[in-house]
Write a protein that holds these residues in place. Structure first.
Motif, PDB file in Angstrom:
ATOM      1  N   GLY A   1      72.480  56.855-100.122  1.00  0.00           N
ATOM      2  CA  GLY A   1      72.480  56.494-101.539  1.00  0.00           C
ATOM      3  C   GLY A   1      73.726  56.279-102.107  1.00  0.00           C
ATOM      4  N   LYS A   2      74.683  56.560-101.195  1.00  0.00           N
ATOM      5  CA  LYS A   2      76.363  56.271-101.872  1.00  0.00           C
ATOM      6  C   LYS A   2      76.815  54.887-101.236  1.00  0.00           C
ATOM      7  N   ILE A   3      77.676  54.163-102.178  1.00  0.00           N
ATOM      8  CA  ILE A   3      78.185  52.829-101.704  1.00  0.00           C
ATOM      9  C   ILE A   3      79.827  53.119-101.715  1.00  0.00           C
ATOM     10  N   ARG A   4      80.278  53.227-100.260  1.00  0.00           N
ATOM     11  CA  ARG A   4      81.729  53.367-100.354  1.00  0.00           C
ATOM     12  C   ARG A   4      82.360  51.765-100.071  1.00  0.00           C
ATOM     13  N   CYS A   5      83.162  51.685-100.852  1.00  0.00           N
ATOM     14  CA  CYS A   5      84.098  50.532-100.393  1.00  0.00           C
ATOM     15  C   CYS A   5      85.419  50.824-100.252  1.00  0.00           C
ATOM     16  N   SER A   6      86.121  50.100 -99.507  1.00  0.00           N
ATOM     17  CA  SER A   6      87.605  50.446 -99.221  1.00  0.00           C
ATOM     18  C   SER A   6      88.258  49.137 -98.406  1.00  0.00           C
ATOM     19  N   CYS A   7      89.668  49.163 -98.699  1.00  0.00           N
ATOM     20  CA  CYS A   7      90.535  48.013 -98.054  1.00  0.00           C
ATOM     21  C   CYS A   7      91.764  48.301 -98.541  1.00  0.00           C
ATOM     22  N   LYS A   8      92.688  48.070 -97.539  1.00  0.00           N
ATOM     23  CA  LYS A   8      94.288  48.228 -97.975  1.00  0.00           C
ATOM     24  C   LYS A   8      94.665  47.175 -99.074  1.00  0.00           C
ATOM     25  N   ARG A   9      94.225  45.865 -98.709  1.00  0.00           N
ATOM     26  CA  ARG A   9      94.583  45.055 -99.930  1.00  0.00           C
ATOM     27  C   ARG A   9      93.337  43.823 -99.947  1.00  0.00           C
ATOM     28  N   VAL A  10      93.187  43.693-100.969  1.00  0.00           N
ATOM     29  CA  VAL A  10      91.779  42.500-101.062  1.00  0.00           C
ATOM     30  C   VAL A  10      92.605  41.217-100.666  1.00  0.00           C
ATOM     31  N   ARG A  11      91.516  40.490-100.021  1.00  0.00           N
ATOM     32  CA  ARG A  11      92.315  39.109 -99.523  1.00  0.00           C
ATOM     33  C   ARG A  11      91.421  38.267-100.286  1.00  0.00           C
ATOM     34  N   GLY A  12      92.107  37.047-100.846  1.00  0.00           N
ATOM     35  CA  GLY A  12      91.283  36.153-101.659  1.00  0.00           C
ATOM     36  C   GLY A  12      90.565  35.282-100.497  1.00  0.00           C
ATOM     37  N   ASN A  13      89.577  34.737-101.058  1.00  0.00           N
ATOM     38  CA  ASN A  13      88.533  34.014-100.179  1.00  0.00           C
ATOM     39  C   ASN A  13      87.407  33.216-101.050  1.00  0.00           C
ATOM     40  N   LYS A  14      86.948  32.303-100.440  1.00  0.00           N
ATOM     41  CA  LYS A  14      85.906  31.370-101.044  1.00  0.00           C
ATOM     42  C   LYS A  14      84.610  31.938-101.097  1.00  0.00           C
ATOM     43  N   ILE A  15      83.935  32.181-102.275  1.00  0.00           N
ATOM     44  CA  ILE A  15      82.815  32.800-102.370  1.00  0.00           C
ATOM     45  C   ILE A  15      81.654  31.770-102.957  1.00  0.00           C
ATOM     46  N   THR A  16      80.537  31.573-102.363  1.00  0.00           N
ATOM     47  CA  THR A  16      79.559  30.890-102.978  1.00  0.00           C
ATOM     48  C   THR A  16      78.285  31.854-103.553  1.00  0.00           C
ATOM     49  N   LEU A  17      78.063  31.895-104.655  1.00  0.00           N
ATOM     50  CA  LEU A  17      76.877  32.712-105.084  1.00  0.00           C
ATOM     51  C   LEU A  17      75.617  31.935-105.127  1.00  0.00           C
ATOM     52  N   SER A  18      74.433  32.670-104.660  1.00  0.00           N
ATOM     53  CA  SER A  18      73.131  32.059-104.281  1.00  0.00           C
ATOM     54  C   SER A  18      72.552  31.671-105.759  1.00  0.00           C
ATOM     55  N   PHE A  19      73.004  32.660-106.826  1.00  0.00           N
ATOM     56  CA  PHE A  19      72.654  32.638-108.216  1.00  0.00           C
ATOM     57  C   PHE A  19      73.659  32.806-109.044  1.00  0.00           C
ATOM     58  N   PRO A  20      73.903  32.256-110.034  1.00  0.00           N
ATOM     59  CA  PRO A  20      75.060  32.536-110.910  1.00  0.00           C
ATOM     60  C   PRO A  20      75.197  33.719-111.822  1.00  0.00           C
ATOM     61  N   SER A  21      75.148  34.997-110.814  1.00  0.00           N
ATOM     62  CA  SER A  21      75.086  36.400-111.459  1.00  0.00           C
ATOM     63  C   SER A  21      76.154  36.645-112.337  1.00  0.00           C
ATOM     64  N   VAL A  22      75.777  36.910-113.476  1.00  0.00           N
ATOM     65  CA  VAL A  22      77.031  37.480-114.544  1.00  0.00           C
ATOM     66  C   VAL A  22      77.713  38.743-113.986  1.00  0.00           C
ATOM     67  N   GLY A  23      77.070  39.823-113.651  1.00  0.00           N
ATOM     68  CA  GLY A  23      77.712  40.801-112.920  1.00  0.00           C
ATOM     69  C   GLY A  23      78.576  40.599-111.929  1.00  0.00           C
ATOM     70  N   ALA A  24      78.038  39.758-110.660  1.00  0.00           N
ATOM     71  CA  ALA A  24      78.542  39.557-109.564  1.00  0.00           C
ATOM     72  C   ALA A  24      80.065  38.859-109.832  1.00  0.00           C
ATOM     73  N   THR A  25      79.631  37.896-110.870  1.00  0.00           N
ATOM     74  CA  THR A  25      81.063  37.057-110.947  1.00  0.00           C
ATOM     75  C   THR A  25      82.002  37.833-111.653  1.00  0.00           C
TER      76      THR A  25
END
Ligand code: EPZ
Length: 417
Positions: A142-166
């Motif tokens: 039930g927990k979501i753990r996210c981690s990274c040293k440094r976020v790397r820019g990338n190209k992301i295509t959303l299947s739906f124009p989600s407000v929160g995801a954007t």
């Protein structure tokens, strides 16, 4: 829980000033975590969702001060990068802290968000986007753990124009190494407000408000004072109050271009809308005509957050209106309560068929979510007799001083906690 007790049949007059936008203030307050230095946010509405957000900021170790309409946040000494499940469950937009925390600390630990029960509200698009940015995402127990040293820019295509995801992608990539491009981004005005806030802190975001947004990561961001834009959904709500009561009301502090799809719907009912700068006057006919079919769509289509209040308007208009809810799968919960008041509405999957009636009757009804609750208040304004709306804590999530504003317009409404 609380109740509103409304005596219907009054006509409204005078003017009301629109509050700062809830759905702008929430991501911008979360974004102060990514900024990492003191920020002052003006025109911040007094809402329970804002209270919940400030609780999260304080739980992370931010210094938060609040006066009427203004919140200052100093996130320079964040001591935690995990958010307690109880706080996460209080509202949907708690998920927006994911991107901001990863930007600020390289890690975020949280559980799935809560929010109004208007659908399943998954976060798959959020998590898939985080992975595209090189962020490790582990979902266990039930927990979501996210981690990274440094976020790397990338190209992301959303299947739906989600407000929160954007919003989460913008917050996660604003201090990334490299450039992030969001394809099929949400175009809502709240996205533009978030980008303008971050750009005023030194971010490099272009294309907000369009379907392609480019975020060029920067090393650091700096302090700023920023005023939240007006709430287009609350403006639409007061317009519907004027419409159902055959009144003429002035609504101040609006951005007319944000309300275009809502304007055309009101005009179809016979309402006249006169715009002058950042204010408008709406004048309603004695009897409304049924608007054409309403289809909720991502911006700039008709906003799903105005669907419930427009259902209340259509319920007393002359004719039949089809209302097609395309965004959320459980957003007709106001219909059964409106039918208790004498409305004639049938729901077939994603479509509500609304046959206008002469007059609604006052009744005891329950708010089931934020905008459904607002719709019941609007219905109570024009119903015959007294309407009691229960569970108004839902309405407190998004409406600042609703009873006080309606009273100043001539409505007989009182709150009973
Ligand atoms: C924001 O919610 C608003 N909330 C909502 O306002 C608004 O109704 C909604 O955008 C649409 O405009 C805030 O800004 C705090 P979405 P959000 O992601 O971000 C599906 C109000 O009344 N989806 O655009 O949750 C989702 O299930 C509230 O003020 C996925 O499938 O909306 C929904 O069907 C209610 N996977 C659709 O997309 C995901 O990962 C739209 O959701 C994310 C979303």
């Amino acid at each position: 829980m609380g109740q509103y007790i409304i005596e219907g049949g009054k006509s409204l007059c005078g003017s009301v000033r629109i509050q700062g936008a809830k759905n702008s203030a929430l991501p911008i307050l979360a974004a102060t975590v990514a900024v990492g230095t003191p920020c002052v946010i003006h025109n911040c509405p007094d809402l329970s969702d804002i209270d919940a957000t400030l609780k999260i900021l304080r739980s992370l170790g931010c210094e938060v001060h609040r006066s009427v309409g203004t919140v200052s946040v100093d996130s320079s000494r964040i001591s935690l990068n995990s958010i307690d499940d109880v706080l996460m469950r209080e509202m949907r937009s708690s998920i927006i802290f994911l991107g901001a925390l990863v930007s600020a600390t390289g890690e975020a630990v949280m559980t799935a968000p809560g929010g109004c029960d208007i659908g399943l509200r998954p976060i798959d698009l959020h998590l898939a986007a985080m992975r595209k940015l090189g962020i490790r995402v582990a979902e266990r127990h039930g927990k979501i753990r996210c981690s990274c040293k440094r976020v790397r820019g990338n190209k992301i295509t959303l299947s739906f124009p989600s407000v929160g995801a954007t919003e989460n992608i913008i917050l996660a990539s604003v201090r990334a190494s490299g450039v992030t491009t969001i394809i099929n981004a949400a175009r809502e005005p709240e996205i533009v407000d978030l980008a303008m806030f971050l750009n005023s802190c030194g971010a490099r975001i272009s294309g907000a408000g369009e379907s392609v947004i480019v975020i060029e990561g920067v090393e650091r961001l700096h302090s700023v004072q920023y005023a939240i834009m007006p709430d287009r959904i609350v403006a639409g709500t007061y317009m519907s109050a004027a419409a159902v009561t055959g009144s003429s009301v002035i609504i101040e502090d609006v951005i007319p271009s944000h309300l275009a799809p809502v304007f055309s719907c009101f005009e179809q009912t016979g309402c006249r809308i006169e715009v002058s700068g950042n204010k408008l006057r709406i004048t309603a006919p004695k009897k409304l005509c049924a608007p054409d079919t309403i289809r909720t769509m991502p911006y700039p289509g008709f906003p799903t957050d105005c669907q419930a209040i427009m259902t209340a308007v259509a319920s007393v208009a002359d004719g039949v209106t089809l209302i097609n809810e395309n965004i959320f799968e459980n957003r007709f919960r106001h219909v059964s309560e409106l039918n208790r008041m004498g409305a004639d509405i049938r729901v077939y999957d994603k479509v509500a068929v609304v046959r206008g009636v002469d007059r609604l009757q006052g009744a005891c009804v329950d708010a089931t979510d934020l905008r459904a609750g607002a719709a019941l208040v609007i219905a109570g304004l024009c119903a015959e007799g007294v309407t009691t709306v229960n569970s108004i804590h839902y309405i407190d999530r998004g409406y600042d001083s609703l009873a006080e504003n309606l009273t100043s317009l001539g409505v007989s409404i009182r709150r009973k906690d």
